[in-house]
Structures are given as C-alpha cells and as structure tokens.
Write a protein that holds these residues in place. Structure first.
Motif, PDB file in Angstrom:
ATOM      1  N   ASP A  29       0.850  -1.382   0.036  1.00 56.71           N
ATOM      2  CA  ASP A  29       0.128   0.066  -0.110  1.00 56.71           C
ATOM      3  C   ASP A  29       0.625   1.351   0.039  1.00 56.71           C
ATOM      4  O   ASP A  29       0.630   2.074  -0.838  1.00 56.71           O
ATOM      5  CB  ASP A  29      -0.878  -0.025   1.287  1.00 56.71           C
ATOM      6  CG  ASP A  29      -2.035  -0.885   1.226  1.00 56.71           C
ATOM      7  OD1 ASP A  29      -2.162  -1.538  -0.094  1.00 56.71           O
ATOM      8  OD2 ASP A  29      -2.528  -1.593   2.275  1.00 56.71           O
ATOM      9  N   THR A  31       4.015   1.743  -1.181  1.00 60.63           N
ATOM     10  CA  THR A  31       4.690   1.771  -2.657  1.00 60.63           C
ATOM     11  C   THR A  31       3.669   2.435  -3.443  1.00 60.63           C
ATOM     12  O   THR A  31       3.914   3.169  -4.176  1.00 60.63           O
ATOM     13  CB  THR A  31       5.367   0.493  -2.708  1.00 60.63           C
ATOM     14  OG1 THR A  31       5.996  -0.181  -1.732  1.00 60.63           O
ATOM     15  CG2 THR A  31       6.107   0.528  -4.022  1.00 60.63           C
ATOM     16  N   LEU A  32       2.661   1.871  -3.533  1.00 60.30           N
ATOM     17  CA  LEU A  32       1.497   2.431  -4.585  1.00 60.30           C
ATOM     18  C   LEU A  32       1.052   3.532  -4.256  1.00 60.30           C
ATOM     19  O   LEU A  32       0.820   4.433  -5.079  1.00 60.30           O
ATOM     20  CB  LEU A  32       0.422   1.216  -4.501  1.00 60.30           C
ATOM     21  CG  LEU A  32       0.591  -0.293  -4.854  1.00 60.30           C
ATOM     22  CD1 LEU A  32      -0.648  -1.008  -4.828  1.00 60.30           C
ATOM     23  CD2 LEU A  32       1.006  -0.195  -6.428  1.00 60.30           C
ATOM     24  N   ASP A  33       0.983   3.837  -2.926  1.00 61.04           N
ATOM     25  CA  ASP A  33       0.685   5.377  -2.569  1.00 61.04           C
ATOM     26  C   ASP A  33       1.539   6.299  -3.319  1.00 61.04           C
ATOM     27  O   ASP A  33       1.286   7.364  -3.777  1.00 61.04           O
ATOM     28  CB  ASP A  33       0.160   5.561  -1.085  1.00 61.04           C
ATOM     29  CG  ASP A  33      -0.854   4.822  -0.565  1.00 61.04           C
ATOM     30  OD1 ASP A  33      -1.720   4.608  -1.404  1.00 61.04           O
ATOM     31  OD2 ASP A  33      -0.958   4.643   0.663  1.00 61.04           O
ATOM     32  N   LEU A  35       3.670   5.641  -5.641  1.00 63.89           N
ATOM     33  CA  LEU A  35       3.948   5.700  -7.273  1.00 63.89           C
ATOM     34  C   LEU A  35       2.641   6.712  -7.690  1.00 63.89           C
ATOM     35  O   LEU A  35       2.821   7.347  -8.833  1.00 63.89           O
ATOM     36  CB  LEU A  35       3.811   4.331  -7.615  1.00 63.89           C
ATOM     37  CG  LEU A  35       4.881   3.517  -7.355  1.00 63.89           C
ATOM     38  CD1 LEU A  35       4.548   1.865  -7.791  1.00 63.89           C
ATOM     39  CD2 LEU A  35       6.121   4.193  -8.277  1.00 63.89           C
ATOM     40  N   THR A  36       1.469   6.487  -7.211  1.00 70.12           N
ATOM     41  CA  THR A  36       0.185   7.363  -7.714  1.00 70.12           C
ATOM     42  C   THR A  36       0.430   8.771  -7.356  1.00 70.12           C
ATOM     43  O   THR A  36      -0.537   9.402  -7.938  1.00 70.12           O
ATOM     44  CB  THR A  36      -0.947   6.607  -7.085  1.00 70.12           C
ATOM     45  OG1 THR A  36      -0.994   6.589  -5.544  1.00 70.12           O
ATOM     46  CG2 THR A  36      -1.307   5.095  -7.513  1.00 70.12           C
ATOM     47  N   THR A  37       1.213   9.158  -6.393  1.00 67.20           N
ATOM     48  CA  THR A  37       1.242  10.557  -6.132  1.00 67.20           C
ATOM     49  C   THR A  37       2.174  11.277  -6.701  1.00 67.20           C
ATOM     50  O   THR A  37       2.810  12.380  -6.415  1.00 67.20           O
ATOM     51  CB  THR A  37       1.064  10.796  -4.516  1.00 67.20           C
ATOM     52  OG1 THR A  37       1.981  10.155  -3.874  1.00 67.20           O
ATOM     53  CG2 THR A  37      -0.136  10.545  -4.046  1.00 67.20           C
ATOM     54  N   ASP A  39       5.127  13.115  -9.044  1.00 65.98           N
ATOM     55  CA  ASP A  39       4.981  14.272  -9.743  1.00 65.98           C
ATOM     56  C   ASP A  39       4.983  14.098 -11.221  1.00 65.98           C
ATOM     57  O   ASP A  39       6.232  13.203 -11.529  1.00 65.98           O
ATOM     58  CB  ASP A  39       6.240  15.264  -9.446  1.00 65.98           C
ATOM     59  CG  ASP A  39       6.200  16.587 -10.350  1.00 65.98           C
ATOM     60  OD1 ASP A  39       5.503  16.533 -11.166  1.00 65.98           O
ATOM     61  OD2 ASP A  39       6.810  17.567  -9.632  1.00 65.98           O
ATOM     62  N   PRO A  40       4.050  14.158 -12.004  1.00 63.20           N
ATOM     63  CA  PRO A  40       4.182  13.782 -13.411  1.00 63.20           C
ATOM     64  C   PRO A  40       5.183  14.300 -14.310  1.00 63.20           C
ATOM     65  O   PRO A  40       5.608  13.746 -15.152  1.00 63.20           O
ATOM     66  CB  PRO A  40       2.738  14.069 -13.925  1.00 63.20           C
ATOM     67  CG  PRO A  40       2.129  15.211 -12.833  1.00 63.20           C
ATOM     68  CD  PRO A  40       2.744  14.774 -11.593  1.00 63.20           C
ATOM     69  N   VAL A 258       8.918  11.424  -5.890  1.00 62.29           N
ATOM     70  CA  VAL A 258       8.119  11.048  -4.831  1.00 62.29           C
ATOM     71  C   VAL A 258       8.171  11.548  -3.671  1.00 62.29           C
ATOM     72  O   VAL A 258       7.741  11.181  -2.413  1.00 62.29           O
ATOM     73  CB  VAL A 258       8.522   9.407  -4.479  1.00 62.29           C
ATOM     74  CG1 VAL A 258       8.065   8.414  -5.976  1.00 62.29           C
ATOM     75  CG2 VAL A 258       9.961   9.218  -4.168  1.00 62.29           C
ATOM     76  N   SER A 310       9.368   2.846  -4.369  1.00 60.50           N
ATOM     77  CA  SER A 310       8.801   3.384  -5.526  1.00 60.50           C
ATOM     78  C   SER A 310       9.654   4.163  -6.519  1.00 60.50           C
ATOM     79  O   SER A 310       9.474   3.888  -7.438  1.00 60.50           O
ATOM     80  CB  SER A 310       7.701   4.371  -4.915  1.00 60.50           C
ATOM     81  OG  SER A 310       8.240   5.193  -4.114  1.00 60.50           O
TER      82      SER A 310
END
Length: 343
Positions: A29, A31-33, A35-37, A39-40, A258, A310
């Motif tokens: 959880d 690690t996924l958090d 990754l999903t947040t 900076d694009p 991240v 991440s």
C-alpha cells in the motif's frame, strides 16, 4: 517451446517474484501510494534523462566502430546500442550473457565481421566500467564522511567499491597479459564441442580450429587497436561518464518525483554499486538490482523503504523497461534485415 525461450520465461518469472517479494516486504500500500502521487513532470523528466543516457552510450559505440573502420551513422549506432541493451536485459547474467547477441546485432548493422562487433561491444562495456568506479569512490567518500556509523549495508557498499576499483581491473590486466594462453584454451575447448554439436545438427559444418583461432586473434587485434587510439579512448570515456551522470540523475529525479530527494553523493554511490547485481542469473539483473538499490538508499539516506522502492521502480522503468521495449523493436528489424540479406 525451445530451451532458450523457456529459460527466458523462467528468468522473467523469477525476476517478477523477486520484485514482488521486495514490494511485499516494504509494504504494498505504501509503495503504491507513493507511485500514484508521483510528480508527473518529474516522471516525464526521468524518461527524457533515460533517452539522453541511451544516446550518449550509443555515441560511445559509434566512436569505437569508427576506430575499427566499421563506421555507421550516429543515429544507427544509437539504435544498435538500444538493441544491445535489449539483449542484455532479456539475457541472464546481464552484459556477460547478452554480449554475444549484441555483437551479432552490431556486426549486422555495421556489415562487418562478428569478432569486430564483439570487440566493439566489449570495449564499450570495459570503458563504461572506468567512470563508474570514479563516481562510486566519490560518492562513498562523501557518504561515509557524513555517516554516524559504518552500518552493515554501508560496509557492503565499501566492499563493492573495492571490487570495482581493484578486483576487476586486476582480473582484466591478468587476462590481457595471458591472452595467448586464453586463446589456446578456448580453441582446445570450443573446437571439439562444436564438432560434437555438428554430429547432431543436420547440414551444419563446424568451423575448424584454425578458423576459430583466426577469429580470436582478430578480436584481440581489434581490442588492441582501440586501446592504442588515445582520441577514441578519451571520446568514449567522456560519453560514458556523461551516461553514468544521466543514470544517477534518473534515480535522483525519481526520488524527487515521490517527494524524497537525497544528496547527490548518495546516487553517485548507489547507481554504480547497484549495477554489480546485473551478474546474477536473472534477465538484466532484474529484481536483484532493485533490491540492492533500495537497500543502499535506505542505508545511506533518511528515506523510508516504501519511498525508496517506489523511486527505484520509476528509475528502472526509464533505464530498463523503456530501452527493452524500444530495443526489442530495433533488434527485430535488424534480424529481418539479416535474414533478407542471406536469401
């Protein structure tokens, strides 16, 4: 399914298992958090930095091929290098396992002898080793100076740097000094083995011992020719050093993405040391490299394991997955050209 394809499938399954175990250990959880947040814009920068790395090391190959009188266009050398990265990334033991395939791709693109292609990729890989040692020593010096205590993982990094700086060069020097013995041993071992294979492979004639010896001599001659060309060595070294900076910048930018930027000296140490893990029998060292990078990051910087994982995954998308996808297409195109030319 043939043996090579089965070995590749098994290798990737093992790599995915190692990666899955790493993510599970540090926290799925978390690690996924991260990754999903991420900076694009930083993610886009990682992709751009990875492309700069591929171009710089591709131009290093172009410089070496030019010195061997097997010139290709600069963009062709870059594409061939990306294809060579693909072969390394899908072959167990990384560069050691992928170099024969890389040599074939290079000789096809440059329309030259196989041993020339092998000498070119071997030279480029050898030169890449030199700046990595320098960066690792600089990084370790600054990291150790700021460390409160020498942890077990930092001691491992010190040992790895020592191997890079001392062990591998000694092995290379001894190998070169005794190249005549190595050549004789290879001929004695390979010629009978190929003769045995020819008995079970229909319509295939193995090369003679004299032919094998001639090709090995051509390989060593090509290596010596490059080594005595100071301009080529300096140009290749400079392009290689820039490529290592790009790889370090890729990891640093991934950490920034991240929200966990680290001191520059940390990535200068971590990236070269992490590359040693490519010798494990997994495709391109996948799984092992990520594990070493995460372990060293957590040991040398105030960062959680989840954030480190991440960031490493983002970095490896740019430095492993991206060139593998692009290189696979290039390698397929070169194989088609080779098949067409043999018809």
């Amino acid at each position: 399914m043939d043996g090579n394809r089965m070995a590749t499938v098994v290798g990737f399954a093992a790599a995915l298992a190692v990666l899955g175990g790493l993510v599970w250990f540090v926290g799925i959880d978390e690690t996924l958090d991260a990754l999903t947040t991420a900076d694009p814009w930083a993610l886009l920068a990682v992709a751009g930095i990875a492309m700069l790395w591929l171009v710089s090391w591709g131009l290093a190959l172009w410089t070496v091929l030019r010195a061997l009188d097997a010139p290709v266009a600069p963009h062709t050398a870059v594409l061939v290098f990306v294809a060579a990265v693909f072969s390394n990334n899908v072959t167990p033991f990384g560069q050691a396992g992928g170099e024969p395939v890389s040599a074939l791709l290079i000789s096809t693109a440059a329309d030259t002898e196989y041993e020339t292609g092998l000498a070119a990729i071997a030279t480029v890989d050898t030169v890449h080793f030199l700046p990595s040692v320098g960066y690792a020593i600089v990084g370790f010096t600054f990291v150790a100076a700021g460390a409160v205590q020498l942890t077990r993982n930092l001691a491992f990094a010190a040992g790895a740097v020592a191997v890079l700086a001392v062990g591998i060069p000694i092995a290379a020097v001894l190998g070169w000094r005794h190249r005549d013995r190595i050549q004789a041993a290879v001929v004695r071992g390979v010629a009978p083995a190929l003769a045995a294979v020819s008995k079970v492979v229909p319509r295939w004639s193995p090369p003679s011992a004299e032919n094998i010896e001639t090709r090995i001599e051509g390989f060593f001659s090509a290596i010596e020719r490059i080594a005595t060309d100071r301009r080529t060595v300096l140009q290749t070294f400079g392009l290689s050093a820039f490529g290592w900076l790009c790889l370090s910048a890729s990891l640093w930018t991934s950490l920034y993405a991240v929200g966990a930027p680290v001191p520059v000296e940390v990535v200068l140490l971590v990236v070269p040391v992490g590359s040693i893990a490519s010798v494990v029998p997994l495709p391109g060292g996948s799984g092992a490299i990520e594990t070493v990078l995460v372990t060293l990051l957590v040991s040398t910087a105030p960062i959680s394991a989840a954030l480190a994982t991440s960031a490493v995954l983002i970095h490896r998308v740019g430095s492993y997955l991206l060139p593998t996808v692009i290189g696979g297409g290039v390698a397929a195109a070169l194989s088609v050209d080779r098949a067409a030319s043999e018809e």
